[in-house]
Enzyme design. Structure first.
Site, short mmCIF file in Angstrom:
data_model
loop_
_atom_site.label_atom_id
_atom_site.label_comp_id
_atom_site.label_asym_id
_atom_site.label_seq_id
_atom_site.Cartn_x
_atom_site.Cartn_y
_atom_site.Cartn_z
N GLN A 113 0.86 -1.18 0.00
CA GLN A 113 0.00 0.00 0.00
C GLN A 113 0.90 1.23 0.00
O GLN A 113 1.43 1.63 1.04
CB GLN A 113 -0.91 -0.02 1.22
CG GLN A 113 -1.70 -1.33 1.39
CD GLN A 113 -2.80 -1.48 0.35
OE1 GLN A 113 -3.80 -0.78 0.36
NE2 GLN A 113 -2.60 -2.42 -0.56
N GLY B 228 -11.85 2.64 4.24
CA GLY B 228 -10.93 1.76 3.51
C GLY B 228 -10.02 2.50 2.54
O GLY B 228 -10.17 3.71 2.28
N HIS B 229 -9.08 1.74 1.98
CA HIS B 229 -8.08 2.36 1.10
C HIS B 229 -8.70 2.90 -0.18
O HIS B 229 -9.64 2.36 -0.73
CB HIS B 229 -6.93 1.39 0.79
CG HIS B 229 -7.35 0.12 0.14
ND1 HIS B 229 -6.45 -0.86 -0.22
CD2 HIS B 229 -8.56 -0.38 -0.23
CE1 HIS B 229 -7.07 -1.87 -0.78
NE2 HIS B 229 -8.36 -1.59 -0.79
N ASN B 230 -8.14 4.03 -0.63
CA ASN B 230 -8.52 4.69 -1.87
C ASN B 230 -9.94 5.25 -1.86
O ASN B 230 -10.50 5.58 -2.91
CB ASN B 230 -8.35 3.77 -3.08
CG ASN B 230 -6.90 3.38 -3.31
OD1 ASN B 230 -6.50 2.25 -3.06
ND2 ASN B 230 -6.09 4.34 -3.73
N SER C 204 -12.15 2.09 -2.07
CA SER C 204 -12.43 2.72 -3.37
C SER C 204 -13.84 3.24 -3.53
O SER C 204 -14.28 3.54 -4.64
CB SER C 204 -12.10 1.74 -4.52
OG SER C 204 -10.73 1.38 -4.51
#
Length: 352
Positions: free
Chosen positions: A202, A243-245, A263
Site C-alpha cells: 500500500q 478503507g483504502h482509496n 475505493s
C-alpha cells in the site's frame, strides 16, 4: 467568568430581547439551567419546557419566540438557527477558560533533526516525529503521538494523546484528531493464489483537508496506489473505518461505527447514521443521507434519504427475496389489473 448578554450578541449576532447587562456563566439544558445560565430551544416540541425554564436567557428562533414569550420571564436572543448559535456560544465560553499548551518541544519527545517543527507548535511528552515531517504553526501534538516520516500537519491542527499519523500522510489547517485515531495504516489489499493471500503493498497516502474532525479509535487506510482523500470539513465520529482509496466529499458527516469499504467515492454534504455500511467501489452522489444500520450495496446517483434493512439469509435466498421485493410494485399493478378484469367479467356474467 461572567459574560454580559449584550457582549454575547455583539460578538455572535441575534436580536436581544431583555436586559443586555444580565451576566451568564455558562450554558445548560432547559430543565437544568439556573439564574446564571443561558439555554437554547432548537426543537419546537420543547416549547413548554422552554417557557418554564429558570435560565437567565434563552436562544430561540423567530417562530418559537412568540409562544415561549407567553410564559418565559427571562431574556431572549432571537436567531435564525438556535442550534448553530448555541454551538458558537459554547465555543466562546470554552475559549474563555481553555488552557492553551505552551509552544515548544517536551524534553522526552523524540524529534528527528530533519523534521520541521514550527516554533509556535506544541510537542508533548513522548511524542515521536520522524524524518522529514512538517508540523505547522500553532499545531498541538499531545503526549504519545506518532508522526511518521514526511508527514505534514497543518496550522492549528490538534492531535489528542496517542494519535498515530503514518508516513507521508497530510492534514490541513484546524483539524482535530481524537485519541486512538490511526491515519495511514495499510489498506486491506491481498491477491489470492490457490487459497493463499499475497499482500499488495500500500504505497499511497491519506490526504486530509482543512477543518476535519476525526473521532477516537477511527481508522483511515492509506491508498494502494493512489491516495485516500478526506476533503474539507468532513466530520467522522468514533470507531469508523475508511478503507483504502476512498474519497469522502467535503462536509460529509458519519456517525459512530460506520464502515466504508475500499475505493468508494462519497459526495459532498452527505450524512451516514451509526453503523451504516458502504460496499467498495460504489459512487454516492452529493446530499445523500443514509439511515442508521443501512447497507449501501449499490451506487446512489440521486440525492435524498435512503434506508435499507433486511434479515440475514443464505445468499441465494436473499437474492431471490430481493428480486421479488424489487418487482413488488409491478406485481401490484398487475394484480390490480387482474382484479378489474375479473370484476368486469363477473358483472357481465351476472347481467347475462
Amino acid at each position: 467568568m461572567g459574560l454580559r448578554l449584550g457582549e454575547l450578541v455583539e460578538r455572535l449576532g441575534g436580536q436581544l430581547i431583555g436586559d443586555p447587562n444580565i451576566e451568564v456563566i455558562g450554558i445548560a439544558p432547559l430543565t437544568d439551567a439556573g439564574a446564571s445560565h443561558i439555554s437554547f430551544l432548537s426543537n419546537s416540541k420543547f416549547r413548554t419546557q422552554a417557557g418554564q425554564s429558570q435560565a437567565a436567557a434563552l436562544i430561540v428562533s423567530a417562530n418559537d419566540d412568540p409562544v415561549v414569550a407567553q410564559t418565559y420571564q427571562g431574556a431572549r436572543i432571537v436567531v435564525k438557527n438556535p442550534y448553530v448559535h448555541f454551538a458558537r456560544t459554547a465555543q466562546y465560553f470554552e475559549s474563555l477558560t481553555a488552557v492553551v499548551p505552551a509552544p515548544g518541544i517536551h524534553a522526552s519527545a523524540v524529534v528527528d533533526p530533519s523534521a520541521q517543527v514550527d516554533a509556535t507548535a506544541h510537542i508533548g511528552p513522548r511524542v515521536v516525529v520522524e524524518a522529514g515531517a512538517v508540523i505547522g504553526p500553532g499545531a498541538v501534538i499531545e503526549a504519545g503521538c506518532f508522526i511518521g516520516r514526511n508527514a505534514q500537519v497543518g496550522e492549528g491542527t490538534h492531535f489528542f494523546a496517542n494519535v498515530t499519523f503514518q508516513h507521508g500522510c497530510v492534514i490541513g489547517k484546524r483539524g482535530v484528531l481524537h485519541s486512538g485515531a490511526v491515519i495511514g495504516t495499510d489498506g486491506f489489499g491481498f491477491a489470492n493464489e490457490g487459497g493463499v493471500y499475497i499482500k499488495i503493498p500500500q504505497v499511497g497516502r491519506v490526504v486530509i483537508g482543512d477543518d476535519v474532525d476525526i473521532g477516537a479509535n477511527t481508522t483511515v487506510d492509506r491508498g494502494a496506489l493512489a491516495n485516500t482523500i478526506i476533503e474539507d470539513g468532513v466530520k467522522l465520529d468514533n470507531q469508523i473505518q475508511i478503507g483504502h482509496n476512498c474519497h469522502i466529499g467535503a462536509h460529509t458527516a458519519m456517525a459512530g461505527c460506520v464502515g466504508v469499504a475500499g475505493s468508494a467515492k462519497i459526495g459532498k454534504y452527505c450524512t451516514f447514521g451509526g453503523a451504516a455500511m458502504v460496499l467498495g467501489h460504489l459512487t454516492i452522489a452529493d446530499h445523500v443521507h443514509v439511515s442508521s444500520g443501512s447497507m449501501v450495496s449499490r451506487s446512489i446517483l440521486e440525492p435524498g434519504q435512503y434506508t435499507g434493512f433486511y434479515p440475514l439469509a443464505k445468499n441465494s435466498e436473499w437474492e431471490k427475496s430481493a428480486a421479488i421485493v424489487r418487482n413488488l410494485s409491478a406485481m401490484r399493478e398487475k394484480i390490480r389489473t387482474l382484479e378489474k378484469t375479473i370484476k368486469t367479467i363477473t358483472n357481465q356474467a351476472e347481467e347475462s
